[in-house]
Design a protein around this motif. Sequence first.
Motif, PDB file in Angstrom:
ATOM      1  N   ASP A  79       0.832  -1.207   0.000  1.00 44.24           N
ATOM      2  CA  ASP A  79       0.000   0.000   0.000  1.00 44.24           C
ATOM      3  C   ASP A  79       0.868   1.260   0.000  1.00 44.24           C
ATOM      4  OD1 ASP A  79      -2.032   1.856   0.250  1.00 44.24           O
ATOM      5  OD2 ASP A  79      -3.094   0.767   1.807  1.00 44.24           O
ATOM      6  N   TYR A  80       1.892   1.282   0.846  1.00 43.25           N
ATOM      7  CA  TYR A  80       2.764   2.454   0.931  1.00 43.25           C
ATOM      8  C   TYR A  80       3.499   2.713  -0.377  1.00 43.25           C
ATOM      9  CZ  TYR A  80       2.180   2.888   6.010  1.00 43.25           C
ATOM     10  OH  TYR A  80       1.667   3.076   7.272  1.00 43.25           O
ATOM     11  N   GLN A 125       1.229   4.384  -2.748  1.00 43.67           N
ATOM     12  CA  GLN A 125       1.065   5.796  -2.389  1.00 43.67           C
ATOM     13  C   GLN A 125       2.276   6.622  -2.813  1.00 43.67           C
ATOM     14  OE1 GLN A 125      -0.112   6.432   1.747  1.00 43.67           O
ATOM     15  NE2 GLN A 125      -1.120   4.447   1.775  1.00 43.67           N
ATOM     16  N   LEU A 174       0.297   6.791  -6.762  1.00 46.25           N
ATOM     17  CA  LEU A 174      -0.567   7.898  -6.342  1.00 46.25           C
ATOM     18  C   LEU A 174       0.018   9.243  -6.772  1.00 46.25           C
ATOM     19  CD1 LEU A 174      -3.111   8.791  -4.830  1.00 46.25           C
ATOM     20  CD2 LEU A 174      -1.708   8.952  -2.761  1.00 46.25           C
ATOM     21  N   SER A 202      -7.690   1.945   6.190  1.00 47.30           N
ATOM     22  CA  SER A 202      -6.737   2.043   5.080  1.00 47.30           C
ATOM     23  C   SER A 202      -7.367   1.475   3.816  1.00 47.30           C
ATOM     24  CB  SER A 202      -5.447   1.283   5.413  1.00 47.30           C
ATOM     25  OG  SER A 202      -4.767   1.897   6.485  1.00 47.30           O
ATOM     26  N   ASN A 226      -8.817   3.521   0.165  1.00 47.87           N
ATOM     27  CA  ASN A 226      -8.443   3.110  -1.192  1.00 47.87           C
ATOM     28  C   ASN A 226      -9.677   2.939  -2.074  1.00 47.87           C
ATOM     29  OD1 ASN A 226      -5.637   3.070  -0.872  1.00 47.87           O
ATOM     30  ND2 ASN A 226      -5.676   1.018   0.019  1.00 47.87           N
ATOM     31  N   TYR A 252      -9.629  10.773   0.259  1.00 48.84           N
ATOM     32  CA  TYR A 252      -8.689   9.655   0.439  1.00 48.84           C
ATOM     33  C   TYR A 252      -7.734   9.928   1.593  1.00 48.84           C
ATOM     34  CZ  TYR A 252      -4.547   6.815  -0.565  1.00 48.84           C
ATOM     35  OH  TYR A 252      -3.460   5.980  -0.473  1.00 48.84           O
ATOM     36  N   TYR A 253      -7.144  11.123   1.617  1.00 49.11           N
ATOM     37  CA  TYR A 253      -6.182  11.460   2.653  1.00 49.11           C
ATOM     38  C   TYR A 253      -6.832  11.538   4.033  1.00 49.11           C
ATOM     39  CZ  TYR A 253      -2.407  12.591  -0.630  1.00 49.11           C
ATOM     40  OH  TYR A 253      -1.414  12.526  -1.571  1.00 49.11           O
ATOM     41  N   PHE A 295      -5.043  -0.556  -6.375  1.00 44.58           N
ATOM     42  CA  PHE A 295      -5.594   0.097  -5.189  1.00 44.58           C
ATOM     43  C   PHE A 295      -6.821  -0.638  -4.664  1.00 44.58           C
ATOM     44  CE2 PHE A 295      -2.991   3.774  -6.351  1.00 44.58           C
ATOM     45  CZ  PHE A 295      -2.627   4.248  -5.102  1.00 44.58           C
TER      46      PHE A 295
END
Length: 454
Positions: free
Chosen positions: A264-265, A268, A272, A334, A338, A363-364, A426
Amino acid sequence: MAPYLYTPWTKGLGFTQGEAAQLIAATGAINSMFGIVGSWLADRVFGARKALVIGNIVKGLSCAILALPAFSLSQGRVFAIVGMILINLPIMGASNYSLTGLLFHRKDGRRDGAYAMHNIANSIAGFITPVIAAQLGLVNYHWGFLIGAIAAFLYAAAIGLPGKAFFGSLGSKPSRPLSEAEKKKFSLIALAVVAVLAAAIGIAVGTGKATIGTFASTVSSFTFLVAIGFFVVIWRSKRIKGTERRRLGAVTPIILMQIVIGVDYQLQGTTLLMFLDQRINRNFFGIEIAPGSFNTIVAIVALLAGVFYSWLWATKIGAKWKSIDRLWFGFAFSGISNLLLIVPTVVLFPGTAKYSVIFILIYYIVGNFGGFPYGVAATSMIAAAAPKSYETQMQTGFTLSAAIGTAISLIIFGKLQTLDMQLPMFWIIAIFEIAVSVLIFLFRNKIQAAILAE
């Protein structure tokens, strides 16, 4: 960093989007993969405090290299790769988290709050820096790297100069110092490893096989090997017995969760940012907002989340919210964030030229506010379950598990070379995160009891 890598020469380094993603993921994997070395050095050689000072000096030097202007494409690429490797060289390991954990007893509920404050401090630092560095990047990326160099040197000074006045004896010495025989043994091993790596790099460059693809595939392979080797050593250690071994087994689900977070990171940090750069309308009252400047929103949300949850956990109601519940709650959010980003854009309206910035804001906010408890609870539970002989190394082991996710990302980026090909990842990760959260919720009482067992 990503826009600098794939922006055409002379404003950037002209890598393809896939190569940029692979480079960032690969250097991130190096950080996580060799983080155990830094934590081992902290536990056995330097002590956590000295490791922090040395590590930040190295980071400062790496940013200084990246701050040097690119006089040619080849020189710029070499400097970028060297700087990216050095900036991820994990001399300090997980010393900062280890120092925080050492302040509290294993069962002290205030430890979660301490890690929340730790995150708040990081958020404060990240509030202004991304805007300055990213906006300067629209003019010249090297100014942003110069700011990073100054910040790293200041961090080293803040830890090193006050010394005992601030920290007393905490982290001043290694928890299990090397004997003289061990010093000679490990020095020879270190020299041998450096020699082998130097020879491998020389052969790769000399034969023309030193491509981004081979670099990424090599790093991903080593990541899996190092991660597996680390966990084998920990699990087979004769120093870990009885209750400590049962606690170690109980954190296995958290390790698996962190692998998913690792993927995931990386999405991002690469996909992203490309999505922000290419698909989001970033003009605000006639001013173009750099993709990296959106990290300030992340910092603001994380800061507010840290303040809110620190207050909540200090109340009677919040104190009853167990670490394991904070864990699955944050992990689930989390995944939800997404879905809130990808479903309205890629799934429902795939042909839109430019999406509203609202999608990114949602999202953030959801991911960083709702997801905040995960990181705090996971780090705290790892600290609670860590065997006494592996306090710092267990924190790095937790980070190293994310490196497995990074290695998976390297494989993904190698196959999915464009933004459109990477975006569906995602919602795949989102579904997986929500499903794992449900499983952790179902077995939460058993996991919590095992970690806190005496």
